[in-house]
Design a protein around this motif. Structure first.
Motif, PDB file in Angstrom:
ATOM      1  N   ASN A 162       1.405 -29.543  36.224  1.00  0.00           N
ATOM      2  CA  ASN A 162       1.249 -28.842  37.510  1.00  0.00           C
ATOM      3  C   ASN A 162       1.222 -29.749  38.732  1.00  0.00           C
ATOM      4  OD1 ASN A 162      -1.823 -29.191  38.406  1.00  0.00           O
ATOM      5  ND2 ASN A 162      -1.761 -28.980  36.170  1.00  0.00           N
ATOM      6  N   ASN A 163       0.820 -31.018  38.581  1.00  0.00           N
ATOM      7  CA  ASN A 163       0.745 -31.930  39.721  1.00  0.00           C
ATOM      8  C   ASN A 163      -0.061 -31.346  40.883  1.00  0.00           C
ATOM      9  OD1 ASN A 163       2.315 -33.964  38.488  1.00  0.00           O
ATOM     10  ND2 ASN A 163       4.211 -32.896  39.061  1.00  0.00           N
ATOM     11  N   GLY A 164      -1.131 -30.660  40.550  1.00  0.00           N
ATOM     12  CA  GLY A 164      -1.999 -30.090  41.574  1.00  0.00           C
ATOM     13  C   GLY A 164      -1.544 -28.760  42.130  1.00  0.00           C
ATOM     14  N   LYS A 165      -0.427 -28.232  41.619  1.00  0.00           N
ATOM     15  CA  LYS A 165       0.078 -26.939  42.083  1.00  0.00           C
ATOM     16  C   LYS A 165      -0.554 -25.823  41.231  1.00  0.00           C
ATOM     17  CE  LYS A 165       3.342 -28.574  44.966  1.00  0.00           C
ATOM     18  NZ  LYS A 165       3.159 -30.021  44.883  1.00  0.00           N
ATOM     19  N   THR A 166      -1.391 -24.979  41.842  1.00  0.00           N
ATOM     20  CA  THR A 166      -2.159 -23.999  41.067  1.00  0.00           C
ATOM     21  C   THR A 166      -2.172 -22.600  41.669  1.00  0.00           C
ATOM     22  OG1 THR A 166      -4.201 -24.598  42.240  1.00  0.00           O
ATOM     23  CG2 THR A 166      -3.712 -25.800  40.200  1.00  0.00           C
ATOM     24  N   LYS A 167      -1.609 -22.400  42.856  1.00  0.00           N
ATOM     25  CA  LYS A 167      -1.611 -21.093  43.523  1.00  0.00           C
ATOM     26  C   LYS A 167      -0.238 -20.453  43.316  1.00  0.00           C
ATOM     27  CE  LYS A 167      -5.710 -21.762  45.372  1.00  0.00           C
ATOM     28  NZ  LYS A 167      -6.898 -20.982  44.941  1.00  0.00           N
ATOM     29  N   ILE A 168      -0.203 -19.387  42.519  1.00  0.00           N
ATOM     30  CA  ILE A 168       1.058 -18.882  41.971  1.00  0.00           C
ATOM     31  C   ILE A 168       1.467 -17.543  42.585  1.00  0.00           C
ATOM     32  CG2 ILE A 168       2.245 -18.227  39.843  1.00  0.00           C
ATOM     33  CD1 ILE A 168      -0.131 -19.788  38.392  1.00  0.00           C
ATOM     34  N   ILE A 169       2.718 -17.463  42.993  1.00  0.00           N
ATOM     35  CA  ILE A 169       3.370 -16.181  43.293  1.00  0.00           C
ATOM     36  C   ILE A 169       4.248 -15.833  42.104  1.00  0.00           C
ATOM     37  CG2 ILE A 169       5.201 -15.090  44.667  1.00  0.00           C
ATOM     38  CD1 ILE A 169       4.105 -16.589  47.104  1.00  0.00           C
ATOM     39  N   GLU A 170       4.118 -14.600  41.617  1.00  0.00           N
ATOM     40  CA  GLU A 170       4.927 -14.150  40.472  1.00  0.00           C
ATOM     41  C   GLU A 170       5.926 -13.110  40.936  1.00  0.00           C
ATOM     42  OE1 GLU A 170       4.405 -12.387  35.915  1.00  0.00           O
ATOM     43  OE2 GLU A 170       2.632 -12.865  37.122  1.00  0.00           O
ATOM     44  N   GLN A 171       7.192 -13.364  40.661  1.00  0.00           N
ATOM     45  CA  GLN A 171       8.245 -12.398  40.947  1.00  0.00           C
ATOM     46  C   GLN A 171       8.599 -11.678  39.648  1.00  0.00           C
ATOM     47  OE1 GLN A 171      11.292 -14.916  42.933  1.00  0.00           O
ATOM     48  NE2 GLN A 171      10.963 -13.560  44.668  1.00  0.00           N
ATOM     49  N   GLU A 172       8.238 -10.412  39.565  1.00  0.00           N
ATOM     50  CA  GLU A 172       8.448  -9.644  38.343  1.00  0.00           C
ATOM     51  C   GLU A 172       9.855  -9.055  38.301  1.00  0.00           C
ATOM     52  OE1 GLU A 172       5.349  -6.722  37.836  1.00  0.00           O
ATOM     53  OE2 GLU A 172       3.924  -7.986  38.923  1.00  0.00           O
ATOM     54  N   GLY A 173      10.321  -8.801  37.081  1.00  0.00           N
ATOM     55  CA  GLY A 173      11.608  -8.145  36.891  1.00  0.00           C
ATOM     56  C   GLY A 173      11.519  -6.650  37.115  1.00  0.00           C
TER      57      GLY A 173
END
Length: 326
Positions: A162-173
């Motif tokens: 992750n390299n410190g990347k932890t805030k996620i936007i999820e694009q659903e199908g």
């Protein structure tokens, strides 16, 4: 005329046996005669992205190689049209139907209609609601990827890299489709095991590039601290890259991008550093689909699920494997 209790019991037993036999016959589902060639249908959901085109080309190439007649339809993204397409194939008297159901529930009546007239159905890529249609009874089998596993593999890669990347936007199908449902479940349940990570927003992009761009623009504006985008397919991923760049951010640096599908364009974007990782969803269905139909005709015991093998790409192997991508 008086019927003795013994005759009544015998009649009742015979009726019960007949009903049981009838249920067993129904449960066995349609069969397929052994022939040199077949007329088969392929009801595709739509043809709006490279993955679907690769799947369709694989099916058409296999039919041509075997000398089978293929009745092909494109539902243009409409579940209602896909139901109509299947009913048209039934009316044309095809021997078997390959169906890639757009959504889990709306295609159930079409599957039942084919079963009722003795036409076997093999599901490709997308499954249907298992509480409403049963593999080995209502349809022969499902051939496709393990979508839950795809989502899980992406989540595990993120946790490890992750390299410190932890805030996620999820694009659903597409809402209601098995890939969207399962890719979300596999990813979300894995991420939930790691409290340092947070899915800050999740919204459908309908597996489409432009819709994915619009959704990413909206969600990035609403969540400026988001630094990961996980998209359920390559098309939405490419749309998200456009949204990131339009916001003045650098794809692959300010925002880590994760995808599923594994088309050549995405593998090149991994090499270019814009996409971090991608789980393949293998679109080459033709050989397995037609081999399964032949085995079914010959009376083989067909498993209820046949899982396609999927690669996983990141910077460690993208350059090596790009020529194998569709």
């Amino acid at each position: 005329m008086t019927i003795s209790r013994r005759k009544l019991l015998l009649a009742s037993s015979a009726a019960s046996a007949a009903a049981a036999f009838s249920r067993a016959a129904i449960a066995a589902g349609p069969t397929l005669a052994v022939k040199d060639t077949y007329k088969v249908g392929f009801a595709q959901t739509e043809s709006n992205n490279p993955w679907l085109l690769a799947q369709t080309n694989s099916m058409k190439a296999e039919a041509e190689a075997r000398g089978w007649q293929l009745v092909y339809t494109d539902a243009a993204g409409s579940a209602a049209k896909q139901v109509s397409d299947v009913n048209s194939m039934i009316a044309q008297g095809v021997d078997l139907i390959f169906l890639a159901p757009r959504e889990e529930i709306p295609l159930i009546p079409a599957i039942k209609s084919a079963k009722n007239v003795g036409i076997p159905v093999i599901l490709l890529d997308r499954n249907v609601d298992q509480s409403l249609a049963i593999a080995g009874d209502d349809y022969v089998t499902f051939i496709g990827s393990d979508f839950i596993e795809e989502g899980r593999r992406v989540a595990e890669w993120l946790v490890a890299n992750n390299n410190g990347k932890t805030k996620i936007i999820e694009q659903e199908g597409t809402a209601g489709s098995s890939p969207a449902n399962d890719r979300k479940f596999g990813f979300d349940t894995t991420i939930a095991e790691h409290p340092d990570f947070e899915i800050v927003a999740s919204q459908t992009g309908d597996f489409a590039r432009d819709t994915g761009r619009q959704v990413a623009e909206t969600l990035l504006q609403a969540n400026p601290d988001a630094n990961v985008i996980y998209a359920h397919n390559d098309e939405m991923t490419i749309g998200a890259i456009s949204a990131i760049e339009a916001a003045g951010k650098v794809a692959g640096k300010d925002v880590m991008i994760l995808s599923i599908d594994g088309g050549r364009e995405i593998i090149q974007l991994i090499i270019d550093g814009k996409v971090a990782a991608c789980c393949e969803c293998n679109p080459r269905f033709g050989p397995t689909a037609f081999d399964t139909a032949v085995a079914f005709a010959q009376g083989a015991d067909i498993p209820v699920k046949i899982i396609n093998p999927d690669n996983f790409y990141d910077i460690s192997n993208a350059a090596e494997l790009i020529d194998t991508a569709y």
